[in-house]
Design a protein around this motif. Structure first.
Motif, PDB file in Angstrom:
ATOM      1  N   LYS A 153      50.762  86.209  -4.970  1.00  0.00           N
ATOM      2  CA  LYS A 153      50.667  87.620  -5.328  1.00  0.00           C
ATOM      3  C   LYS A 153      51.357  88.469  -4.267  1.00  0.00           C
ATOM      4  O   LYS A 153      52.129  89.385  -4.586  1.00  0.00           O
TER       5      LYS A 153
ATOM      6  N   LEU B 275      49.302  85.456   0.007  1.00  0.00           N
ATOM      7  CA  LEU B 275      47.985  85.545  -0.615  1.00  0.00           C
ATOM      8  C   LEU B 275      48.131  85.278  -2.098  1.00  0.00           C
ATOM      9  O   LEU B 275      48.988  85.868  -2.778  1.00  0.00           O
TER      10      LEU B 275
ATOM     11  N   LYS C 174      47.165  85.154  -6.132  1.00  0.00           N
ATOM     12  CA  LYS C 174      46.649  86.138  -7.088  1.00  0.00           C
ATOM     13  C   LYS C 174      45.141  85.956  -7.261  1.00  0.00           C
ATOM     14  O   LYS C 174      44.653  84.845  -7.418  1.00  0.00           O
ATOM     15  N   GLY C 175      44.393  87.053  -7.195  1.00  0.00           N
ATOM     16  CA  GLY C 175      42.954  87.022  -7.362  1.00  0.00           C
ATOM     17  C   GLY C 175      42.187  86.677  -6.102  1.00  0.00           C
ATOM     18  O   GLY C 175      40.953  86.694  -6.106  1.00  0.00           O
ATOM     19  N   SER C 176      42.895  86.382  -5.007  1.00  0.00           N
ATOM     20  CA  SER C 176      42.227  86.030  -3.755  1.00  0.00           C
ATOM     21  C   SER C 176      41.887  87.280  -2.951  1.00  0.00           C
ATOM     22  O   SER C 176      42.497  88.334  -3.109  1.00  0.00           O
ATOM     23  N   ILE C 177      40.926  87.115  -2.061  1.00  0.00           N
ATOM     24  CA  ILE C 177      40.566  88.173  -1.124  1.00  0.00           C
ATOM     25  C   ILE C 177      40.940  87.677   0.263  1.00  0.00           C
ATOM     26  O   ILE C 177      40.407  86.678   0.746  1.00  0.00           O
TER      27      ILE C 177
ATOM     28  N   MET D 181      46.956  95.677  -6.529  1.00  0.00           N
ATOM     29  CA  MET D 181      46.315  95.078  -5.367  1.00  0.00           C
ATOM     30  C   MET D 181      45.529  96.169  -4.649  1.00  0.00           C
ATOM     31  O   MET D 181      45.828  97.356  -4.769  1.00  0.00           O
TER      32      MET D 181
ATOM     33  N   ASN E 183      38.776  91.075 -10.994  1.00  0.00           N
ATOM     34  CA  ASN E 183      39.828  90.070 -10.820  1.00  0.00           C
ATOM     35  C   ASN E 183      41.030  90.653 -10.092  1.00  0.00           C
ATOM     36  O   ASN E 183      42.182  90.525 -10.518  1.00  0.00           O
TER      37      ASN E 183
ATOM     38  N   THR F  65      43.313  91.239  -6.524  1.00  0.00           N
ATOM     39  CA  THR F  65      43.717  90.712  -5.223  1.00  0.00           C
ATOM     40  C   THR F  65      43.493  91.799  -4.175  1.00  0.00           C
ATOM     41  O   THR F  65      43.839  92.963  -4.399  1.00  0.00           O
TER      42      THR F  65
END
Length: 364
Positions: free
Chosen positions: A4, A27, A29-32, A157, A187, A189
């Protein structure tokens, strides 16, 4: 899979001073993600560069494979579809909770605005406070409103700049978990900037530990604690001490606390002097153990005491013990080692390396 966000070899200068130095991370997609480090390490500058508030002097930043910043291109912040939650929340004092969220929905039809506001108020659990003003809210409630406003236009984001720093310590971990749940529900990032590792552990999937404008290690919280890549990470994450030792074999290091078993790398041959990272949970209080140490300090942590112990040589180690094992300063207690991970740094590299960053081993 295409990330992402990708930052590749980015550098940022303020005047003649280089704040960020050839920094790279990505990073999914969808990650923190989290940029974690001490004050002045450059983490907020990286966040501002991603948001579009700081130009790059080298490298590039891409979102969904599209380049948004490099030496020659700088997409304005308003065109990046990136939301941001600021340290002070930046709520409009003359607008209600609904009004603050509505402000982020300019250009939306009135009906769509109301639907989105209702959805977000339900998500943050503040339906009953829709008409309240910021001064009527607690710090935690203001934080939720700031988050809802940033999420309102459904950004590509979300960036969070020290979002919990103005809140009571007791609230921070709870709110970090709430924010994580909201981001998961949307959902989205996200990247958090903080100097507080507990916030990072509670919120992030991947953590980038920064120092002096560079990323020292990008990893999970578990690996940062148990498998630090260098001395800086070992010292910054968690608590612990470096205990002098000597490599006896490929599977053993001898220390004042006895032999510690674990995989020793090829570069550390028998006879090599090393420092072993010893965490508080590596030292077990055991009155039946043959090794003893003297309690020099203690800190009550509810279910546990954190004891600072003096070894006969004068070296200090830390030990976590159940709080029903209560000892006073000056008491002599039995201790034994219980290592799950052996982390070893060659002693000579602590002084020969400019930053003392080389690690000998970090394996279970």
């Amino acid at each position: 899979m295409q990330p992402k966000l990708e930052a590749s070899q980015i550098s940022v200068r303020y005047g003649n001073k280089e704040i960020v130095r050839k920094l790279s991370f990505s990073l999914a997609k969808g990650s923190i993600g989290c940029l974690l480090g001490p004050s002045g390490c450059g983490k907020t500058t990286v966040l501002r560069a991603i948001a579009g508030f700081e130009p790059l002097c080298s490298g590039h930043i891409s979102v969904d494979g599209q380049r948004i910043s490099d030496e020659n291109r700088h997409l304005p912040p308003e065109q990046r579809q990136i939301g941001m939650v600021f340290q002070d929340f930046a709520l409009f004092p003359n607008m209600s909770v609904s009004g603050n969220i509505r402000f982020a929905l300019k250009g939306w039809r009135r009906k769509e605005q109301q639907q989105r506001i209702s959805q977000l108020l339900d998500m943050i659990g503040m339906n009953s406070l829709a008409k309240a003003y910021p001064h009527q809210l607690s710090g935690g409630q203001q934080q939720r409103v700031a988050l809802a406003r940033a999420l309102a236009p459904r950004p590509s984001m979300l960036l969070l700049d020290e979002p919990f720093s103005s809140l009571d310590i007791e609230l921070r971990e709870q709110l970090a978990q709430e924010v994580r749940n909201i981001l998961r529900q949307e959902n989205i990032t996200a990247i958090l900037v903080t100097h507080d590792q507990q916030e990072a552990f509670a919120l992030a999937d991947e953590i980038c530990v920064m120092d002096k404008g560079r990323i020292q290690q990008q990893d999970s919280a578990y690996n940062l604690y148990h498998k630090p890549a260098n001395r800086f990470v070992a010292g910054f994450i968690g608590e612990g001490v470096l205990l002098p030792g000597v490599v006896e074999s490929p599977g053993s290091v001898t220390t004042e606390l006895g032999a510690i078993q674990g995989m020793v790398p090829k570069g550390c041959k028998p006879g090599c002097k090393v420092d072993v990272l010893v965490r508080p949970d590596d030292i077990v209080h055991d009155d039946a153990a043959g090794e003893t140490a003297v309690v020099s300090e203690r800190a009550f942590r509810g279910s546990e005491f954190l004891y600072t112990l003096h070894m006969p040589s004068g070296i200090k180690v830390l030990c976590l013990a159940p709080s029903h094992h209560k000892h006073s300063v000056g008491d002599t207690i039995g201790i034994r080692l219980e290592f799950d991970h052996l982390v070893v740094f060659p002693q000579e590299q602590a002084t020969s390396s400019p930053e003392g960053n080389s690690i000998c081993q970090s394996l279970s």
